[in-house]
Structures are given as structure tokens and as C-alpha cells.
Design an enzyme around this catalytic site. Structure first.
Site, PDB file in Angstrom:
ATOM      1  N   LYS A   1     -14.582  -0.548  -6.109  1.00 29.84           N
ATOM      2  CA  LYS A   1     -13.794  -1.367  -5.179  1.00 29.84           C
ATOM      3  C   LYS A   1     -12.553  -0.615  -4.773  1.00 29.84           C
ATOM      4  O   LYS A   1     -11.905   0.000  -5.604  1.00 29.84           O
ATOM      5  CB  LYS A   1     -13.385  -2.661  -5.900  1.00 29.84           C
ATOM      6  CG  LYS A   1     -12.448  -3.549  -5.139  1.00 29.84           C
ATOM      7  CD  LYS A   1     -13.160  -4.823  -4.722  1.00 29.84           C
ATOM      8  CE  LYS A   1     -12.417  -5.628  -3.696  1.00 29.84           C
ATOM      9  NZ  LYS A   1     -12.475  -5.078  -2.342  1.00 29.84           N
TER      10      LYS A   1
ATOM     11  N   LYS B   1      -6.384   0.549 -11.891  1.00 28.98           N
ATOM     12  CA  LYS B   1      -5.812  -0.747 -11.504  1.00 28.98           C
ATOM     13  C   LYS B   1      -6.754  -1.896 -11.875  1.00 28.98           C
ATOM     14  O   LYS B   1      -6.334  -2.914 -12.427  1.00 28.98           O
ATOM     15  CB  LYS B   1      -5.500  -0.758 -10.002  1.00 28.98           C
ATOM     16  CG  LYS B   1      -4.573  -1.869  -9.599  1.00 28.98           C
ATOM     17  CD  LYS B   1      -4.209  -1.838  -8.116  1.00 28.98           C
ATOM     18  CE  LYS B   1      -3.276  -0.716  -7.760  1.00 28.98           C
ATOM     19  NZ  LYS B   1      -2.782  -0.818  -6.373  1.00 28.98           N
TER      20      LYS B   1
ATOM     21  N   LYS C   1     -12.539   4.299  -2.983  1.00 23.66           N
ATOM     22  CA  LYS C   1     -11.566   4.395  -1.886  1.00 23.66           C
ATOM     23  C   LYS C   1     -12.225   5.096  -0.706  1.00 23.66           C
ATOM     24  O   LYS C   1     -13.088   5.958  -0.896  1.00 23.66           O
ATOM     25  CB  LYS C   1     -10.342   5.210  -2.313  1.00 23.66           C
ATOM     26  CG  LYS C   1      -9.118   4.916  -1.479  1.00 23.66           C
ATOM     27  CD  LYS C   1      -8.450   3.638  -1.948  1.00 23.66           C
ATOM     28  CE  LYS C   1      -7.284   3.246  -1.069  1.00 23.66           C
ATOM     29  NZ  LYS C   1      -6.512   2.140  -1.654  1.00 23.66           N
TER      30      LYS C   1
ATOM     31  N   THR D   1      -0.385 -10.052  -3.496  1.00 22.85           N
ATOM     32  CA  THR D   1       0.300  -8.913  -4.104  1.00 22.85           C
ATOM     33  C   THR D   1       1.686  -9.330  -4.582  1.00 22.85           C
ATOM     34  O   THR D   1       2.074  -9.079  -5.733  1.00 22.85           O
ATOM     35  CB  THR D   1       0.389  -7.750  -3.103  1.00 22.85           C
ATOM     36  OG1 THR D   1      -0.947  -7.406  -2.730  1.00 22.85           O
ATOM     37  CG2 THR D   1       1.077  -6.547  -3.700  1.00 22.85           C
TER      38      THR D   1
ATOM     39  N   ASN E   1       4.680  -7.135   4.034  1.00 23.87           N
ATOM     40  CA  ASN E   1       3.860  -8.122   3.323  1.00 23.87           C
ATOM     41  C   ASN E   1       4.328  -8.309   1.876  1.00 23.87           C
ATOM     42  O   ASN E   1       4.611  -9.423   1.436  1.00 23.87           O
ATOM     43  CB  ASN E   1       2.388  -7.692   3.380  1.00 23.87           C
ATOM     44  CG  ASN E   1       1.496  -8.592   2.555  1.00 23.87           C
ATOM     45  OD1 ASN E   1       1.397  -8.422   1.338  1.00 23.87           O
ATOM     46  ND2 ASN E   1       0.879  -9.578   3.169  1.00 23.87           N
TER      47      ASN E   1
ATOM     48  N   SER F   1      -8.729 -10.074  -4.066  1.00 24.79           N
ATOM     49  CA  SER F   1      -9.891  -9.485  -3.380  1.00 24.79           C
ATOM     50  C   SER F   1     -11.155  -9.738  -4.216  1.00 24.79           C
ATOM     51  O   SER F   1     -12.225 -10.037  -3.668  1.00 24.79           O
ATOM     52  CB  SER F   1      -9.715  -7.978  -3.208  1.00 24.79           C
ATOM     53  OG  SER F   1      -8.975  -7.706  -2.057  1.00 24.79           O
TER      54      SER F   1
END
Ligand code: NAD
Length: 416
Positions: free
Chosen positions: A70, A94, A106, A190, A221, A349
Site C-alpha cells: 500500500k 509506517k 509506492k 492525518t 491539509n 485509507s
């Protein structure tokens, strides 16, 4: 990322240090030091003027021992294969820190989206995704937005994949608009995750959030929503900045009002009653909590000795250099590292993907409750590791938690 350092070599060094500290069999580093799979694609795109241009894109799948890979897709002129590989490795860490069942991936395309028309951007997005369609999928690798990619781009990519596979596949990508399977709470995730770990850390270091002063670099954001959420907990936002300048007022800044001011003027600079102390000024201001929420390489060895905050929460990716980390540690400043402090984004996500697979959607309250559980548990795991060794900072502790988890999965699968 700057050109003077190789992010992939840095990621490998971090991994090596974690493997050594955990005393792992060398076989783990041997497997984890390179992505399992990297695909490079040439992407022909018919431009609006009738010419055909070819773009280069990558998808790196670092490790899938824990689950499918992911990670976001970056559209940027400076994308390199090594950067994409490094980012995929950091995604493994992460996901490992927050304990979600994913490995790291990625993607990136070398392009400048600001120079593309909307229809060129759509063709590039669709053609890139078609080119990597063989290796992505809800059970294989689930991309998401990253620098200069948006919910609209995710929608085009999901649509293209669904056409190729001839079924509707919302679970192939996250960060989608709500109407086609996005998750409630993703936009704030986040900052919300960052707030949750700040609450946990503040309790550990004996910092009361009521009246705690907060300085935030970056008002997009992550930074803007963090300001609003922390203000809701009684914190006093004393300084915020963006690419054009800063706003400082020791009496406190209303995060919603300055957000509206930025919406109108394009910047926080010049907000009535505030002083522009510049970006560097925000980082070294006397305050309780410092939140870098803009770019990498901001808290450098030159800046770190001047940092006066008690707690640094990295909403941004890579804002603190390794040399600065040492200085902050020696000065007794706790740093909540990026792979923990901004992992709320990838966690929601994950929730989006779960909801897509179920075909059943949660309320925002349910999403936030589940995010809270994940972040509190992740903080606790990292803090326990930090205490177990006694001589490491929270970043190292986070890497140890993550690498240990991935190594356990590799062991039971029989890879090492
Ligand atoms: P964004 O584009 O919404 O906002 C970035 C902000 O930083 C803007 O206000 C911009 O003006 C400001 N900025 C740019 N250059 C600056 C400079 N030199 N000094 C001060 N401010 C500057 O981006 P975002 O989504 O908020 O991301 C910010 C950071 O958080 C990035 O490092 C990103 O990788 C990280 N992050 C974001 C998410 C997410 O879900 N949005 C998830 C994980 C990590």
C-alpha cells in the site's frame, strides 16, 4: 527530496540500524534491503496538440509479508526510481507501526502536472494505471494519492482498472471521492491521528493540553486541521506559517478565522494582529508543541539547538534530519516521528479499503473511533519499545516496532 542525498540509501541505513538493534538474523535485512518488485513503465500520452509524449512511471512493492502492499502515487518532475523505492520501504515501516495488515508500496510518474491540461492529466493517469494494472489490485497492491495526485485522479485510475478487469473494483485504490467508495473522515485523518498521539505523548511527559502553546509550520491539509483539532482540546495556537510567510500572536490565533483569511488571500501572512516571524521563526519559537506540517529537511542540525518546544509531532514526512534528531534527543525533546505521527492517513485509507471490500460504509464517528484505537495502540507499542531500551529516541523505537512486526511475518511464512 533534495538532490544531495539518496533517500533509498538513507532508508537502507535506517533499516540496517533497526535490524542490528533487534539482533535479527542477517537474512531479514538481506530480503528487506530491496523492494520485492519494481516495475518501470513507459507511458505514451496523446497531448492536446496532437503530438505523442512518453512519460516514465514506476511502482515499487517493498514487502508483502504482512499483507498486500500500500502506498501513494506521486506525480512530480523530480520523481526518481530510488525515491520511489525509499518511499515504498518507509510505507512498510509506517504500516508496521500502526499494525495495519499491509506492506509498503509506492508509485511515481516523472511529470509536471501543472503543465498538463485536465484531459492530458486524465489520459496520463489512466495510461499509467493500465500499465501497472497487472501488479496492482485489491488483494495485491493498493495505491493512494501522494504529492500532486488527487481524489479525481484516484477516480480515473479506479475507473480504468475496473474497465480492464471488467468489474467494479473500488478496493484497488484509496483516497477516492465519497460517491465512489471513499471513506468518511479520510480528509481529516492525518491531522486527527496526529492529535491522538499528541494527547498520549502529552500525558507521558506531563504536559497539560489546556492552554498548551502550539506552533505549526505549513497550513494545508495536515497543519490546518491539526490546528483546529488541537484548538478544540484547549490548546493555544500561537504561530502558523505557509510557503509565503508566518503569523505569530502570543495571545493566540483562531485557526478557523486564519483559515478563512488564507482562503481569501492565499496566505496566513498578514493575518490581522499577527507578526510575520518567517518560517524559521516558527520552528524555534518558545512553545509547548511544534508541528512541522510542510516539507522534509526543515529541522536541521542548525535549527535543532534552537528548538524550544517540549514535544515535536511530525505531521510532515521527513521534516527532521538525522543530525537534528540527535540534538533534540540530547536536549530532552520528545519527537513523535512521521511514521507514527502522520500514520492516521494510511490508517483511514485502510478503513476505506475494508469498507470497499465489505460494500458497507461506516459513519464518520465509527471511522474516528477506530482510528483512535489504532493510534493509541501504536503509540503505546512505540512508547513501550522506547522504554524497553532506555537509550533510544521515539523514532528508533518506531522503526524497531515496525521491523520486528514485519520480521515476525517473514519468519512464520518461512522466508528466513
Ligand atoms: P498541503 O499541500 O495541503 O499543505 C502543505 C502546506 O505547507 C501548505 O500550507 C504550504 O503553503 C506549506 N508550505 C510549503 N512550503 C513551505 C515552507 N517552505 N514553509 C512553510 N510552509 C510551507 O500538504 P499536506 O497534505 O498538508 O502535507 C503536508 C505534509 O504532511 C507533507 O510532508 C506530507 O507528505 C505529509 N503527510 C500528509 C498526509 C495527508 O493525508 N495529507 C499524510 C501523511 C503525510
Amino acid at each position: 527530496m533534495g538532490n544531495d542525498f539518496n533517500p533509498f540509501q538513507m532508508a537502507q541505513a535506517q533499516l540496517k540500524a533497526a535490524c542490528d538493534k533487534l539482533g535479527l538474523d542477517p537474512g531479514y535485512y538481506e530480503i528487506l534491503k530491496e523492494p520485492l518488485r519494481v516495475l518501470t513503465v513507459n507511458i505514451p500520452v496523446k497531448m492536446d496538440d496532437g503530438t505523442t509524449k512518453t512519460f516514465i512511471g514506476f511502482r515499487s512493492q517493498h514487502n508483502d509479508a504482512v499483507g498486500p502492499t500500500k502506498g501513494g502515487i506521486r506525480f512530480h518532475p523530480d520523481v526518481t526510481l530510488d525515491e520511489v523505492k525509499a518511499l515504498s520501504m518507509w510505507m512498510t515501516f509506517k504500516c508496521g507501526v500502526v499494525g495495519i495488515p499491509y506492506g509498503g508500496g509506492k508509485g511515481g510518474v516523472i511529470c509536471n502536472p501543472k503543465e498538463l491540461s485536465k484531459s492530458e492529466l486524465e489520459r496520463l493517469s489512466r495510461n499509467y494505471f493500465r500499465a501497472i494494472a497487472q501488479i496492482v489490485g485489491p488483494e495485491k497492491d493498493i495505491p493512494a494519492p501522494d504529492v500532486y495526485t488527487t481524489g479525481q485522479i484516484m477516480a480515473w485510475m479506479m475507473d480504468e482498472f475496473s474497465k480492464v478487469k471488467q468489474f467494479n473494483a473500488p478496493g484497488v485504490i484509496t483516497g477516492k471521492p465519497l460517491i465512489i467508495g471513499g471513506s468518511r473522515g479520510r480528509n481529516e485523518a492525518t491531522a486527527r491521528g496526529c492529535m491522538y498521539v499528541i494527547v498520549e505523548a502529552a500525558a507521558k511527559i506531563g504536559l497539560s493540553l489546556e492552554g498548551a502553546t502550539v506552533a505549526i509550520q505549513g497550513y494545508g491539509n495536515a497543519g490546518r486541521i491539526a490546528a483546529e483539532l488541537l484548538s478544540g482540546l484547549g490548546c493555544k495556537i500561537v504561530a502558523v506559517s505557509d510557503s509565503r510567510g508566518a503569523a505569530y500572536n502570543p495571545a493566540g490565533i483562531d485557526p478557523w478565522a486564519i483559515g478563512q483569511f488564507k482562503d481569501t488571500t492565499g496566505t496566513v501572512k498578514g493575518y490581522p494582529g499577527s507578526e510575520d516571524i518567517g518560517n524559521a521563526g516558527v520552528l524555534t519559537l518558545p512553545c509547548d508543541i511544534l508541528i512541522p506540517a510542510a516539507l522534509e529537511n526543515q529541522i536541521t542540525a542548525a535549527v535543532a539547538p534552537e528548538v524550544k518546544a517540549k514535544l515535536v509531532a511530525e505531521a510532515a514526512n521527513g521534516p527532521t534530519t538525522p543530525e537534528a534528531d540527535k540534538i533534540l534527543f540530547e536536549n530532552g525533546i520528545m519527537v513523535l516521528p512521521d511514521i507514527l505521527a502522520n500514520a492516521g492517513g494510511v490508517t483511514v485509507s485502510y478503513f476505506e479499503w475494508v469498507q470497499n471490500l465489505m460494500g458497507y460504509y461506516w459513519t464518520e464517528e465509527e471511522v474516528n473511533d477506530k482510528l483512535h484505537q489504532v493510534m493509541v495502540q501504536a503509540f503505546s507499542n512505540v512508547y513501550n519499545m522506547y522504554q524497553r531500551y532506555g537509550d533510544i529516541d521515539m523514532r528508533t523505537a518506531a522503526y524497531l516496532v515496525a521491523v520486528e512486526r514485519v520480521a515476525q511475518a517473514m519468519e512464520v511464512r518461512g522466508w528466513v
